[in-house]
Every structure is written in C-alpha cells, then in structure tokens.
Design a protein around this motif. Structure first.
Motif, PDB file in Angstrom:
ATOM      1  N   ARG A 126       0.769  -1.137  -0.031  1.00 41.98           N
ATOM      2  CA  ARG A 126       0.082   0.114   0.128  1.00 41.98           C
ATOM      3  C   ARG A 126       0.693   1.272  -0.001  1.00 41.98           C
ATOM      4  NH1 ARG A 126      -4.968  -1.438   2.899  1.00 41.98           N
ATOM      5  NH2 ARG A 126      -5.460   0.782   3.096  1.00 41.98           N
ATOM      6  N   PHE A 127       1.934   1.269   0.693  1.00 40.22           N
ATOM      7  CA  PHE A 127       3.082   2.460   0.986  1.00 40.22           C
ATOM      8  C   PHE A 127       4.196   1.975   0.622  1.00 40.22           C
ATOM      9  CE2 PHE A 127      -0.514   2.442   4.151  1.00 40.22           C
ATOM     10  CZ  PHE A 127      -1.212   3.364   3.491  1.00 40.22           C
ATOM     11  N   THR A 232       7.331  12.368  -5.210  1.00 34.44           N
ATOM     12  CA  THR A 232       6.315  12.028  -5.872  1.00 34.44           C
ATOM     13  C   THR A 232       5.734  10.929  -4.999  1.00 34.44           C
ATOM     14  OG1 THR A 232       6.997  12.864  -8.297  1.00 34.44           O
ATOM     15  CG2 THR A 232       5.239  11.093  -7.947  1.00 34.44           C
ATOM     16  N   PRO A 233       6.592   9.826  -4.599  1.00 38.94           N
ATOM     17  CA  PRO A 233       5.650   9.000  -3.733  1.00 38.94           C
ATOM     18  C   PRO A 233       5.528   9.215  -2.530  1.00 38.94           C
ATOM     19  CG  PRO A 233       7.798   8.134  -4.894  1.00 38.94           C
ATOM     20  CD  PRO A 233       7.910   9.720  -4.953  1.00 38.94           C
ATOM     21  N   SER A 236       0.400  13.606  -1.048  1.00 37.39           N
ATOM     22  CA  SER A 236      -0.536  13.337   0.117  1.00 37.39           C
ATOM     23  C   SER A 236      -1.789  12.572  -0.801  1.00 37.39           C
ATOM     24  CB  SER A 236      -1.133  14.780   0.514  1.00 37.39           C
ATOM     25  OG  SER A 236      -1.546  15.724  -0.473  1.00 37.39           O
ATOM     26  N   ASP A 237      -1.772  12.458  -2.151  1.00 34.76           N
ATOM     27  CA  ASP A 237      -2.788  11.647  -2.484  1.00 34.76           C
ATOM     28  C   ASP A 237      -2.443  10.064  -2.482  1.00 34.76           C
ATOM     29  OD1 ASP A 237      -0.987  11.687  -4.363  1.00 34.76           O
ATOM     30  OD2 ASP A 237      -2.352  12.088  -6.008  1.00 34.76           O
ATOM     31  N   ARG A 238      -1.131   9.804  -2.120  1.00 43.56           N
ATOM     32  CA  ARG A 238      -0.693   8.272  -1.764  1.00 43.56           C
ATOM     33  C   ARG A 238       0.208   8.019  -0.587  1.00 43.56           C
ATOM     34  NH1 ARG A 238       2.672   9.243  -7.403  1.00 43.56           N
ATOM     35  NH2 ARG A 238       0.870  10.665  -7.601  1.00 43.56           N
ATOM     36  N   HIS A 239       0.205   9.167   0.157  1.00 46.99           N
ATOM     37  CA  HIS A 239       1.061   8.592   1.328  1.00 46.99           C
ATOM     38  C   HIS A 239       0.373   9.250   2.572  1.00 46.99           C
ATOM     39  CE1 HIS A 239       4.445   8.283   3.944  1.00 46.99           C
ATOM     40  NE2 HIS A 239       5.128   7.637   3.025  1.00 46.99           N
ATOM     41  N   PRO A 256       3.004  13.268   4.656  1.00 46.36           N
ATOM     42  CA  PRO A 256       3.280  13.302   3.247  1.00 46.36           C
ATOM     43  C   PRO A 256       3.790  14.884   2.861  1.00 46.36           C
ATOM     44  CG  PRO A 256       0.978  13.691   3.576  1.00 46.36           C
ATOM     45  CD  PRO A 256       1.695  13.306   5.172  1.00 46.36           C
TER      46      PRO A 256
END
Length: 387
Positions: A126-127, A232-233, A236-239, A256
């Motif tokens: 997931r992360f 990028t990783p 806040s839309d992914r971390h 994030p």
C-alpha cells in the motif's frame, strides 16, 4: 471601576486562540493577550503540520474529544475560509505488542472506529516508501490526517476578532492575581475582568507556578528532507501520516509532501528532547542531530533521508503522566487553566476551545475532562477539575 471585559485570555497560540473565539462567539467581552506577534514561531503552534487521529494509543478516554474535534475542524474551515484539515489517512506502525499499535487498536475497538490491520507485506504494497520488518504490523485509519497549526491559529484569531474580541499582541503578561475578580499586569498596563483563562504553553512553569505541578519543557526538532528520487511517492494523495515505533520503543513520525514536490517531507522524533526553558532553548539545529534523524528514518524508509533541506525547533510542555491539564484553578474560582498539551495536543484545539468557553460561561462542561484534573499531579484529592 467596572470591569471592561468579562474574561481575559492569556496566550493566543493554538488553545488560547480557540478559547478567545468560542468565548466571543457566546457574547463574552474578551481580551486576548499574546507575548509575540500573531502566528509566531517561538512556542509550539508552528511547523506546518500536526498529526490528527482518533484511534488514540495514549488513552481511549481521549476519543470522544477527538470525535468532536473532527466535526469542529470542518466548521472552522467553512467559517474562516481557510484550509486546515487534510484527511490523508494514517498508519501506526510497530510490533503487535508496541504501545503505538496495541494502544491504537484498543481505542479503535472500544469506540468502534473504522480501521484496518495491515501485515508487513500489505504495508509495503500500500505504501511503497515504507520498509517494515516482517514482525511489524500497522493500524490504518482512513480518517486520520494532518492539521496546519498556523492556519488554525490564524483562523481562530480572525473569527475571534470578527466576534468582537479585543486581541493585543507583543504584550507580555508579567503577573496575574485573582481576588474578587482577576487582574492582569503587562508592560503596557493593568487589565481587570471577571474571569481569566490561562493557555501558557511552554511558559506554564512561570505563569502557573502556584499549581504545584512539575511541568517539563522539552526542545524538539522538526526536519524536512528531499527524498532520493524525488517527493512524488510522498504526495498526499498516496502517502499517509504515520507514527512508527521500533523494537526498543523509540518513536518517530512523519507526513506526506502536502505542500507539493518542492516543500520537502517532514519527519521528527516523538519525545526524547533536551530539557529547556523558553529563554534557554537552543534554536540552532546541529549537524549531528540531522545525521541522527536521517539514520533513524532511513532504516525504515530508505528513500526518505535524501538531502537535508531545513529544520525548526519547537517546545513540548509535558506533565509527568503526559496527560493534559484542563480545569478551573483549584485555588482560584475565577481562573481556568489549559496546559501540558505538547507532544499530542494540537489535534484537540477546537474542542479545547469549546471546553474552556463552557467552563467560563456555564461553570461546567459536558465533555469528559476528569482525566485532566490537576489533582492527580499536585497530590490533592480535593481539587476537582470539572466544577
């Protein structure tokens, strides 16, 4: 001479700004006094981000206050037009028996909070920025996130002024007395009111010395890094936000890249700072401190240390049991105190403002605050926080 104010609020940081707004909103004539400029960097209400969560490992008794606080953040944003609360999700990582994980799970189960338990493989899936050991698990809370302390203080001050509060900045409080009303003396003058709210932050040991509580002020450092390979990783839309406990019980936390690709990624140790005072704190962040933070976080998040960008100091003001003090002063009926929040207090700002307004305007609050009774620390069973 009649009092020109119903209540004086000392300290206009996170808690004091919220108290000033909620009191003025109820029609109280409010005077707010602050030693520094609005939204300053000298105390504990700065640094761009604070974690907010509800599956609370510190104690399940905090959860009802957090449920209310999350409702109130939305209202504050709508009324002020400021973005404060970013719901990005949060993970509490560690061994299953760690306080971070086991305590969070206890609160989630006791209050039926939505959550997921992730094993190490699922955390990595997931992360991808995270590299837990095979023994680690995580509690994931989708409703967790971060609040921006500067935006919160600014919003509450704006709303307080709009509601009629008189706010005075760069006016240090020298002393206060409470005998048939209250009197507060600053370098600029003396003010009188019916009641007093003291939200002193790291200045609690001086302004509230008569409470008999041994507050400890810690120097804390917040660090921003540019991750190897870019941020990028970490957007806040992914971390998520996270608190991570290692097998020795040491915790670090992070955020994030909610300010975009150029804002850096913030991390810090959770407690363990050097004892200081507001006058003696070392505001210089030293190379060995940056190296220690980078080494620690790099073991769990290999791309994160990257390049060091900047750091900032703040102060935690702790009680012996790390719980808050929110109460009417045990020796002064006209005085309400709110202190000892550092380390985990900012997420409670709006509901603490509501509680302080309750205690001043109504003499009691519906919110559960028995845990915050100063009698537990001062050794007097007769001192009751909820009267």
């Amino acid at each position: 001479m009649p009092n020109t104010h119903d209540v004086i609020v000392i300290g206009l940081g996170g808690m004091g700004s919220a108290a000033a707004y909620r009191l003025a909103e109820r029609g109280q004539r409010v005077l707010g006094l602050e030693k520094f400029k609005p939204v300053h960097t000298q105390g504990s209400s700065h640094g761009g981000s604070r974690i907010t969560r509800q599956a609370y490992f510190e104690d399940p008794d905090y959860v009802p206050l957090l449920l209310r606080a999350h409702e109130m953040w939305d209202q504050i944003e709508a009324d002020s037009g400021r973005r404060i609360f970013h719901r990005v999700g949060g993970v509490m990582v560690g061994r299953p028996e760690s306080r971070t994980v086991a305590g969070s799970l206890l609160s989630a189960q006791e209050w039926d909070l939505p959550h997921e338990l992730l094993d190490a493989r699922e955390i990595r899936h997931r992360f991808p920025t995270m590299r837990p050991s095979e023994e680690d698990i995580a509690l994931y809370e989708a409703g967790a996130g971060l609040v921006v302390p500067e935006a919160s203080v600014g919003a509450h001050l704006d709303l307080a002024a709009r509601a009629g509060a008189e706010l005075r900045f760069e006016e240090e409080v020298l002393s206060w007395t409470a005998d048939g009303g209250v009197e507060v003396t600053t370098a600029q003058g003396t003010y009188r009111a019916d009641q007093l709210v003291i939200c002193p932050g790291a200045w609690a040991p001086g302004l509230l010395a008569d409470l008999g509580i041994p507050f400890t002020v810690e120097r804390q450092v917040q660090y921003w890094f540019e991750p190897a390979g870019g941020a990028t990783p970490f957007l806040s839309d992914r971390h998520p936000v996270y608190i991570w406990e290692n097998p020795e019980g040491r915790q670090f936390y992070g955020f994030p890249a909610h300010n975009g690709l150029d804002g850096g990624v913030k991390v810090a140790f959770f407690r363990g700072g050097l004892t200081c005072t507001p006058e003696t704190i070392d505001r210089t962040v030293h190379p060995h401190e940056v190296a220690a933070m980078a080494d620690f976080v790099g073991a769990a998040m290999p791309t994160l240390p990257g390049d060091f960008l900047r750091a900032a100091t703040c102060m935690y003001t702790n009680t012996a049991d790390e719980h808050f003090v929110i109460a009417r002063h045990p020796d002064h009926e006209a005085v309400v105190v709110a202190c000892g929040f550092s380390g985990h207090g900012f997420k409670f700002v709006p509901v603490v403002g509501e509680i302080l307004a309750d205690l001043v305007a109504d003499g009691a609050t519906r919110h559960p605050i028995a845990l915050f009774d100063p009698a537990r620390l001062a050794g007097s069973e007769e001192r009751v926080a909820t009267r």
